[in-house]
Enzyme design. Structure first.
Site, PDB file in Angstrom:
ATOM      1  CG  ASP A 168      -1.893   1.140   1.204  1.00 47.45           C
ATOM      2  OD1 ASP A 168      -1.526   2.240   0.750  1.00 47.45           O
ATOM      3  OD2 ASP A 168      -3.051   0.937   1.623  1.00 47.45           O
ATOM      4  CG  HIS A 169       1.415   3.977  -3.315  1.00 46.79           C
ATOM      5  ND1 HIS A 169       0.436   3.437  -4.102  1.00 46.79           N
ATOM      6  CD2 HIS A 169       1.138   5.282  -3.224  1.00 46.79           C
ATOM      7  CE1 HIS A 169      -0.399   4.387  -4.460  1.00 46.79           C
ATOM      8  NE2 HIS A 169       0.003   5.518  -3.957  1.00 46.79           N
ATOM      9  CG  HIS A 231      -4.422   4.191  -0.803  1.00 40.76           C
ATOM     10  ND1 HIS A 231      -3.397   3.279  -0.734  1.00 40.76           N
ATOM     11  CD2 HIS A 231      -4.753   4.286  -2.114  1.00 40.76           C
ATOM     12  CE1 HIS A 231      -3.131   2.848  -1.954  1.00 40.76           C
ATOM     13  NE2 HIS A 231      -3.946   3.438  -2.810  1.00 40.76           N
TER      14      HIS A 231
HETATM   15  P1  NAD Z   1       0.919  -2.406 -17.237  1.00 34.85           P
HETATM   16  O1  NAD Z   1      -0.303  -2.831 -17.984  1.00 34.85           O
HETATM   17  O2  NAD Z   1       1.606  -1.158 -17.656  1.00 34.85           O
HETATM   18  O3  NAD Z   1       2.005  -3.571 -17.291  1.00 34.85           O
HETATM   19  C1  NAD Z   1       1.658  -4.923 -17.252  1.00 34.85           C
HETATM   20  C2  NAD Z   1       2.891  -5.789 -17.449  1.00 34.85           C
HETATM   21  O4  NAD Z   1       2.482  -7.146 -17.389  1.00 34.85           O
HETATM   22  C3  NAD Z   1       3.611  -5.614 -18.777  1.00 34.85           C
HETATM   23  O5  NAD Z   1       4.993  -5.753 -18.548  1.00 34.85           O
HETATM   24  C4  NAD Z   1       3.107  -6.825 -19.589  1.00 34.85           C
HETATM   25  O6  NAD Z   1       4.030  -7.292 -20.550  1.00 34.85           O
HETATM   26  C5  NAD Z   1       2.986  -7.849 -18.514  1.00 34.85           C
HETATM   27  N1  NAD Z   1       2.057  -8.932 -18.868  1.00 34.85           N
HETATM   28  C6  NAD Z   1       0.727  -8.841 -19.145  1.00 34.85           C
HETATM   29  N2  NAD Z   1       0.226 -10.072 -19.407  1.00 34.85           N
HETATM   30  C7  NAD Z   1       1.258 -10.951 -19.269  1.00 34.85           C
HETATM   31  C8  NAD Z   1       1.381 -12.366 -19.366  1.00 34.85           C
HETATM   32  N3  NAD Z   1       0.331 -13.162 -19.659  1.00 34.85           N
HETATM   33  N4  NAD Z   1       2.595 -12.921 -19.146  1.00 34.85           N
HETATM   34  C9  NAD Z   1       3.652 -12.163 -18.823  1.00 34.85           C
HETATM   35  N5  NAD Z   1       3.596 -10.815 -18.698  1.00 34.85           N
HETATM   36  C10 NAD Z   1       2.415 -10.225 -18.925  1.00 34.85           C
HETATM   37  O7  NAD Z   1       0.489  -2.350 -15.692  1.00 34.85           O
HETATM   38  P2  NAD Z   1       1.108  -1.424 -14.526  1.00 34.85           P
HETATM   39  O8  NAD Z   1       0.463  -0.068 -14.595  1.00 34.85           O
HETATM   40  O9  NAD Z   1       2.577  -1.505 -14.550  1.00 34.85           O
HETATM   41  O10 NAD Z   1       0.514  -2.091 -13.196  1.00 34.85           O
HETATM   42  C11 NAD Z   1       0.991  -3.320 -12.680  1.00 34.85           C
HETATM   43  C12 NAD Z   1       0.366  -3.570 -11.313  1.00 34.85           C
HETATM   44  O11 NAD Z   1       0.676  -2.506 -10.425  1.00 34.85           O
HETATM   45  C13 NAD Z   1      -1.159  -3.645 -11.303  1.00 34.85           C
HETATM   46  O12 NAD Z   1      -1.549  -4.546 -10.309  1.00 34.85           O
HETATM   47  C14 NAD Z   1      -1.580  -2.251 -10.890  1.00 34.85           C
HETATM   48  O13 NAD Z   1      -2.851  -2.233 -10.284  1.00 34.85           O
HETATM   49  C15 NAD Z   1      -0.494  -1.923  -9.903  1.00 34.85           C
HETATM   50  N6  NAD Z   1      -0.276  -0.492  -9.697  1.00 34.85           N
HETATM   51  C16 NAD Z   1       0.216   0.296 -10.710  1.00 34.85           C
HETATM   52  C17 NAD Z   1       0.469   1.629 -10.476  1.00 34.85           C
HETATM   53  C18 NAD Z   1       1.039   2.513 -11.547  1.00 34.85           C
HETATM   54  O14 NAD Z   1       1.381   3.652 -11.211  1.00 34.85           O
HETATM   55  N7  NAD Z   1       1.169   2.078 -12.760  1.00 34.85           N
HETATM   56  C19 NAD Z   1       0.229   2.182  -9.207  1.00 34.85           C
HETATM   57  C20 NAD Z   1      -0.267   1.360  -8.197  1.00 34.85           C
HETATM   58  C21 NAD Z   1      -0.498   0.020  -8.453  1.00 34.85           C
END
Ligand code: NAD
Length: 480
Positions: A168-169, A231
């Site tokens: 939980d950032h 949060h």
């Molecule tokens: P994203 O969609 O940008 O990235 C997803 C990644 O998963 C990519 O590298 C993709 O290649 C990989 N991927 C997807 N399907 C795949 C598969 N079948 N096999 C292997 N790799 C696969 O998502 P994100 O924004 O980086 O978010 C990732 C996680 O972090 C999520 O749970 C999201 O809720 C959480 N999160 C993200 C943020 C943010 O700022 N982006 C903030 C808080 C939480």
């Protein structure tokens, strides 16, 4: 190992945070295996990493050295065959870099994959390691209590509770971590921190941004699941908990769990009395017209999803009986701000101001973001002949940077995980109790369509959110 290494989170937060730790020599011996679906060479992956920590591309041997520790494994996480190869690569890294079999698996991917990955890590031997094994898991942790239980059972087949680091950032934020210190390191606050001296506590986390390109995800989530379950309730727990006996992971987390246990459940018939939902309509943000939520990409024009929640929480224990904790969070609001206002009770009589209602209550404001600091409002003599009082403020600015969700929070949390300190990660009991609290509310809301949109973009939410406090004789202290 970072699963989802070509994603947004890896690029914006994880690589820069790791690089900061590397610069501070806090990583020790390490190597990173990036896992994602796309085919990339190690060199292409290393270039991505360099680009993320050094967007202007200037030569820098330290960055080259850092990036040289990154390896790429193209792998579909749903494909069982690929895990054996990943394990071989990990073992190779182990002996090459002398990592003693210590492994951290960071799941930076869509949550539907969390369970499958954890199960495969065990099935295909990646968790059979001589050193420690830890799982870092991003939000959302489930969609409701039932799905969270299913996910938890899946990851518990491969990792024990103390090996699971649920991110939980907000808990990595400097001023969120400061809540405990302000409370427990100051003789002037803790003795007053109860229902005898505090009248109410207000926690606001407002965003100016809309849903952006996350419509598909957000339609299924909404502000209650996206912000309140995690949060907002975490901040309430830190504000309300009893002093822990020690600052150990178990002691701190068990005090937080006790707050969740004392949270008064909301009866179905009371949901709309104590909770307010909103969805933004069109409006103006810094003089620019912005569209309504239901006109955003991937959002249904009929959407019943809330982009705003305000609520009144009661904590039924000796310390807090009778003190409302108000929370509100939303998108497309007037200001980007996360703040906590602790309002102290009025003094028994006001000697200095003859006018009715002119007493200014003492307030302690904890600024979480974008500015970081504390302001204490108190009363002093107005200068001149009269003996009237006037509010004055004492301010402490931690530092002037926009900290929310920036690498610093992730940097702290990654460092904690490397050291095996799970204090600032959420325990399963916290997750379960907060889901069961929130599920009550979402069950009612899902069955009743609200007449959305009900607040204009660029405002502080629907009128009903103000009325929620007015009913109790309070109002939201401005956060802008
Ligand atoms: P994203 O969609 O940008 O990235 C997803 C990644 O998963 C990519 O590298 C993709 O290649 C990989 N991927 C997807 N399907 C795949 C598969 N079948 N096999 C292997 N790799 C696969 O998502 P994100 O924004 O980086 O978010 C990732 C996680 O972090 C999520 O749970 C999201 O809720 C959480 N999160 C993200 C943020 C943010 O700022 N982006 C903030 C808080 C939480």
């Amino acid at each position: 190992m970072i699963f989802g290494a070509t994603g947004d989170l890896a690029k914006r937060k994880l690589f820069p945070s790791l690089y900061n730790l590397f610069k501070k020599e806090q990583l020790g011996r390490f190597a990173v295996i990036g896992v994602a679906r796309r085919t990339l060479t190690n060199e292409e992956f290393q270039n991505n990493v360099k680009q993320s920590v050094n967007p202007d591309g200037a030569e820098n041997s330290e960055i080259d050295e850092f990036a040289s520790r990154f390896y790429y494994h193209s792998h579909d996480v749903t494909d069982s065959n690929s895990y054996a190869a990943l394990n071989r690569l990990a073992t190779e890294m182990d002996s090459h870099y002398g990592l003693k079999g210590n492994r951290i698996f960071y799941l930076a991917m869509a949550p539907e994959f969390f369970g499958t990955i954890a199960e495969h890590l065990k099935l295909d031997g990646l968790t059979e390691t001589q050193g420690f094994k830890r799982l870092v898991i991003e939000k959302p942790f489930g969609h409701d209590l039932d799905s969270a239980k299913v996910l938890n059972n899946q990851i518990r087949t491969a990792f024990s509770e103390d090996e699971i680091y649920r991110i939980d950032h907000y808990l990595g934020k400097e001023m969120v971590q400061n809540i405990e210190v302000i409370r427990f390191a100051n003789a002037i606050f803790e003795p007053l921190w109860n229902n005898r001296f505090i009248s109410n506590i207000q926690v606001t986390s407002s965003e100016v941004l809309g849903v952006e390109e996350r419509g598909r995800y957000y339609e299924k989530s909404g502000a209650l699941r996206d912000m309140v379950q995690n949060h907002m309730l975490q901040m309430v727990a830190l504000l309300a908990m009893e002093p822990p006996i020690r600052l150990t992971t178990d002691e701190v987390r068990s005090e937080k769990v006790r707050v969740f246990r004392a949270l008064r459940p909301i009866k179905d018939s009371d949901v709309n009395q104590y909770f307010v939902r909103g969805q933004y309509g069109k409006g103006k943000i810094q003089d620019l017209e912005v569209p309504a939520y239901n006109q955003e990409e991937m959002v249904s024009p009929e959407s019943n999803t809330e982009t705003f929640v305000a609520g009144r929480l009661m904590i039924d224990n000796f310390r807090w009986a009778g003190v409302p904790f108000y929370i509100r969070t939303g998108k497309r609001m007037a200001a980007k701000s996360t703040k906590i206002v602790v309002q102290f009770k009025d003094i028994p009589m006001d000697l200095y101001n003859k006018q009715e209602g002119s007493v200014n209550p003492n307030l302690l404001v904890i600024h979480i973001q974008p500015e970081e600091g504390i302001t204490l409002y108190f009363n002093a003599k107005r200068s001149g002949q009269s003996l009237n009082s006037t509010p004055v403020k004492l301010s402490y600015a931690n530092k002037g940077i926009d900290g929310l969700n920036t690498p610093e929070a992730y940097e702290k949390l990654l460092y904690d995980c490397l050291r095996g300190d799970a204090t600032n990660f959420t325990h399963w009991d916290e997750v379960a109790l907060s889901w069961s609290f929130v599920d009550n509310i979402s069950a009612v809301w899902e069955n009743e369509k609200e007449s959305f949109p009900n607040y204009e973009s660029g405002t502080m939410g629907p009128k009903a959110a103000d009325e929620l406090l007015e009913k109790d004789g309070f109002f939201w202290w401005p956060v802008t």
